[in-house]
Design a protein around this motif. Sequence first.
Motif, PDB file in Angstrom:
ATOM      1  N   ARG A  69       0.803  -1.304   0.103  1.00  0.00           N
ATOM      2  CA  ARG A  69       0.031  -0.003   0.098  1.00  0.00           C
ATOM      3  C   ARG A  69       0.726   1.315  -0.014  1.00  0.00           C
ATOM      4  O   ARG A  69       0.515   2.440  -0.370  1.00  0.00           O
ATOM      5  CB  ARG A  69      -0.953   0.049   1.206  1.00  0.00           C
ATOM      6  N   LEU A  70       2.050   1.202   0.534  1.00  0.00           N
ATOM      7  CA  LEU A  70       2.891   2.223   0.496  1.00  0.00           C
ATOM      8  C   LEU A  70       3.702   2.645  -0.620  1.00  0.00           C
ATOM      9  O   LEU A  70       4.597   3.550  -0.898  1.00  0.00           O
ATOM     10  CB  LEU A  70       3.845   2.187   1.955  1.00  0.00           C
ATOM     11  N   ARG A  71       3.873   1.404  -1.381  1.00  0.00           N
ATOM     12  CA  ARG A  71       4.786   1.603  -2.578  1.00  0.00           C
ATOM     13  C   ARG A  71       4.528   2.228  -3.521  1.00  0.00           C
ATOM     14  O   ARG A  71       5.489   3.235  -4.041  1.00  0.00           O
ATOM     15  CB  ARG A  71       4.621   0.151  -3.448  1.00  0.00           C
ATOM     16  N   PRO A  72       3.268   2.903  -4.071  1.00  0.00           N
ATOM     17  CA  PRO A  72       3.111   4.267  -4.799  1.00  0.00           C
ATOM     18  C   PRO A  72       3.807   5.430  -4.280  1.00  0.00           C
ATOM     19  O   PRO A  72       4.393   6.404  -4.939  1.00  0.00           O
ATOM     20  CB  PRO A  72       1.651   4.148  -4.899  1.00  0.00           C
ATOM     21  N   HIS A  73       3.611   5.631  -2.880  1.00  0.00           N
ATOM     22  CA  HIS A  73       4.022   6.733  -2.114  1.00  0.00           C
ATOM     23  C   HIS A  73       5.685   7.070  -2.104  1.00  0.00           C
ATOM     24  O   HIS A  73       5.941   8.062  -2.094  1.00  0.00           O
ATOM     25  CB  HIS A  73       3.257   7.039  -0.781  1.00  0.00           C
ATOM     26  N   ILE A  74       6.201   5.819  -1.891  1.00  0.00           N
ATOM     27  CA  ILE A  74       7.591   5.754  -2.034  1.00  0.00           C
ATOM     28  C   ILE A  74       8.136   5.965  -3.274  1.00  0.00           C
ATOM     29  O   ILE A  74       9.004   6.955  -3.309  1.00  0.00           O
ATOM     30  CB  ILE A  74       8.206   4.174  -1.575  1.00  0.00           C
ATOM     31  N   GLY A  75       7.420   5.503  -4.419  1.00  0.00           N
ATOM     32  CA  GLY A  75       7.757   6.009  -5.658  1.00  0.00           C
ATOM     33  C   GLY A  75       7.785   7.469  -5.900  1.00  0.00           C
ATOM     34  O   GLY A  75       8.598   8.027  -6.494  1.00  0.00           O
ATOM     35  N   GLN A  76       6.710   8.144  -5.414  1.00  0.00           N
ATOM     36  CA  GLN A  76       6.719   9.529  -5.568  1.00  0.00           C
ATOM     37  C   GLN A  76       7.721  10.457  -4.791  1.00  0.00           C
ATOM     38  O   GLN A  76       8.383  11.208  -5.380  1.00  0.00           O
ATOM     39  CB  GLN A  76       5.098   9.760  -5.208  1.00  0.00           C
ATOM     40  N   MET A  77       7.902   9.582  -3.655  1.00  0.00           N
ATOM     41  CA  MET A  77       9.165  10.286  -2.846  1.00  0.00           C
ATOM     42  C   MET A  77      10.491   9.927  -3.346  1.00  0.00           C
ATOM     43  O   MET A  77      11.071  11.126  -3.517  1.00  0.00           O
ATOM     44  CB  MET A  77       9.022   9.975  -1.455  1.00  0.00           C
ATOM     45  N   GLN A  78      10.550   9.031  -4.128  1.00  0.00           N
ATOM     46  CA  GLN A  78      11.921   8.733  -4.760  1.00  0.00           C
ATOM     47  C   GLN A  78      11.975   9.897  -6.014  1.00  0.00           C
ATOM     48  O   GLN A  78      13.224  10.408  -6.063  1.00  0.00           O
ATOM     49  CB  GLN A  78      12.074   7.546  -5.299  1.00  0.00           C
ATOM     50  N   GLN A  79      11.090   9.967  -6.770  1.00  0.00           N
ATOM     51  CA  GLN A  79      11.342  10.858  -7.812  1.00  0.00           C
ATOM     52  C   GLN A  79      11.345  12.269  -7.418  1.00  0.00           C
ATOM     53  O   GLN A  79      12.207  13.197  -7.954  1.00  0.00           O
ATOM     54  CB  GLN A  79      10.041  10.980  -8.624  1.00  0.00           C
ATOM     55  N   LEU A  80      10.844  12.734  -6.262  1.00  0.00           N
ATOM     56  CA  LEU A  80      11.046  14.182  -5.586  1.00  0.00           C
ATOM     57  C   LEU A  80      12.455  14.217  -4.892  1.00  0.00           C
ATOM     58  O   LEU A  80      13.104  15.180  -5.160  1.00  0.00           O
ATOM     59  CB  LEU A  80       9.986  14.540  -4.780  1.00  0.00           C
ATOM     60  N   ALA A 130      -2.597  14.823   9.870  1.00  0.00           N
ATOM     61  CA  ALA A 130      -2.624  13.834   8.980  1.00  0.00           C
ATOM     62  C   ALA A 130      -3.537  14.100   7.631  1.00  0.00           C
ATOM     63  O   ALA A 130      -3.093  13.712   6.744  1.00  0.00           O
ATOM     64  CB  ALA A 130      -3.309  12.706   9.617  1.00  0.00           C
ATOM     65  N   ALA A 131      -4.605  14.767   7.701  1.00  0.00           N
ATOM     66  CA  ALA A 131      -5.305  15.355   6.499  1.00  0.00           C
ATOM     67  C   ALA A 131      -4.619  16.091   5.607  1.00  0.00           C
ATOM     68  O   ALA A 131      -4.708  15.823   4.271  1.00  0.00           O
ATOM     69  CB  ALA A 131      -6.663  16.124   6.964  1.00  0.00           C
ATOM     70  N   LEU A 132      -3.810  17.003   6.036  1.00  0.00           N
ATOM     71  CA  LEU A 132      -2.850  17.620   5.071  1.00  0.00           C
ATOM     72  C   LEU A 132      -1.652  17.056   4.671  1.00  0.00           C
ATOM     73  O   LEU A 132      -0.863  17.632   3.807  1.00  0.00           O
ATOM     74  CB  LEU A 132      -2.456  18.990   6.071  1.00  0.00           C
ATOM     75  N   HIS A 133      -1.576  15.887   4.994  1.00  0.00           N
ATOM     76  CA  HIS A 133      -0.370  14.884   4.545  1.00  0.00           C
ATOM     77  C   HIS A 133      -1.198  13.850   3.665  1.00  0.00           C
ATOM     78  O   HIS A 133      -0.412  12.894   3.451  1.00  0.00           O
ATOM     79  CB  HIS A 133       0.306  14.188   5.562  1.00  0.00           C
ATOM     80  N   TRP A 134      -2.288  14.227   3.317  1.00  0.00           N
ATOM     81  CA  TRP A 134      -3.056  13.058   2.688  1.00  0.00           C
ATOM     82  C   TRP A 134      -2.437  12.635   1.331  1.00  0.00           C
ATOM     83  O   TRP A 134      -2.184  13.287   0.605  1.00  0.00           O
ATOM     84  CB  TRP A 134      -4.510  13.520   2.435  1.00  0.00           C
ATOM     85  N   LEU A 135      -2.255  11.255   1.183  1.00  0.00           N
ATOM     86  CA  LEU A 135      -1.578  10.802  -0.233  1.00  0.00           C
ATOM     87  C   LEU A 135      -2.804   9.619  -0.236  1.00  0.00           C
ATOM     88  O   LEU A 135      -3.098   9.246  -1.394  1.00  0.00           O
ATOM     89  CB  LEU A 135      -0.296   9.992  -0.053  1.00  0.00           C
ATOM     90  N   SER A 136      -3.232   8.941   0.777  1.00  0.00           N
ATOM     91  CA  SER A 136      -4.165   7.773   0.668  1.00  0.00           C
ATOM     92  C   SER A 136      -4.685   7.365   1.841  1.00  0.00           C
ATOM     93  O   SER A 136      -3.921   7.991   2.981  1.00  0.00           O
ATOM     94  CB  SER A 136      -3.552   6.458   0.085  1.00  0.00           C
ATOM     95  N   LEU A 137      -5.695   6.738   2.220  1.00  0.00           N
ATOM     96  CA  LEU A 137      -6.204   6.211   3.565  1.00  0.00           C
ATOM     97  C   LEU A 137      -4.933   5.543   4.290  1.00  0.00           C
ATOM     98  O   LEU A 137      -4.878   5.998   5.612  1.00  0.00           O
ATOM     99  CB  LEU A 137      -7.185   5.226   3.326  1.00  0.00           C
TER     100      LEU A 137
END
Length: 200
Positions: A69-80, A130-137
């Motif tokens: 579930r975290l994998r997509p967010h890790i990919g986004q962070m890696q790009q940044l 937490a709401a202002l850090h929303w990427l997924s549930l």
Amino acid sequence: MKHSVFVTMSLFEGGLSVIALLLLSFTTIVINPPGSAGAGALLWGCLAALATYGAMALSVRWLPGFRARLRPHIGQMQQLFTPLSLWQLAFISLLAGVGEELLFRVLLQNWLAGFGYPSVAIVLASLVFAALHWLSLTYFLVTLVVGLAFGIVYHTTQSFVLVASWHGVYDFIALVIVSRCPQWLGFSQASPPSPNTQTH
């Protein structure tokens, strides 16, 4: 790309400090840097960051569903963040620790607690955080748990230095691991950015 990400993140996180301090000037809330943690506030913050990240890393390693579930967010962070240097990651993390804790704990949580319900204040401030850090549930729930930990410790100690260093050091460790050695968490390494997209 590298320059724009660093500048954007620095301005955003630094701007939170400015906004929080501006709003605090209209209140009677007093910032108590060490609080009841005293001279050891910075050390306790660093130790709490290590323990928190250790627990998070073990959860990611041992729970495949959580990792997926975290994998997509890790990919986004890696790009940044992969193109950024260590000092840039440290600077952004420092600004995040200071700005976000000023805004969410010192200002919002203390203001809400002034209505006489500290436990409700901790929960509400953590929900906004937490709401202002929303990427997924999943990411929301992870951030909510961390925010509750920050909030409980801040309420107990009133130590801005403790929670700001905890937050900042945690962010720095997380960004370094994600951008430099994600394989420790079971994720793949991001492809190095094209030389044409790098800014020196």
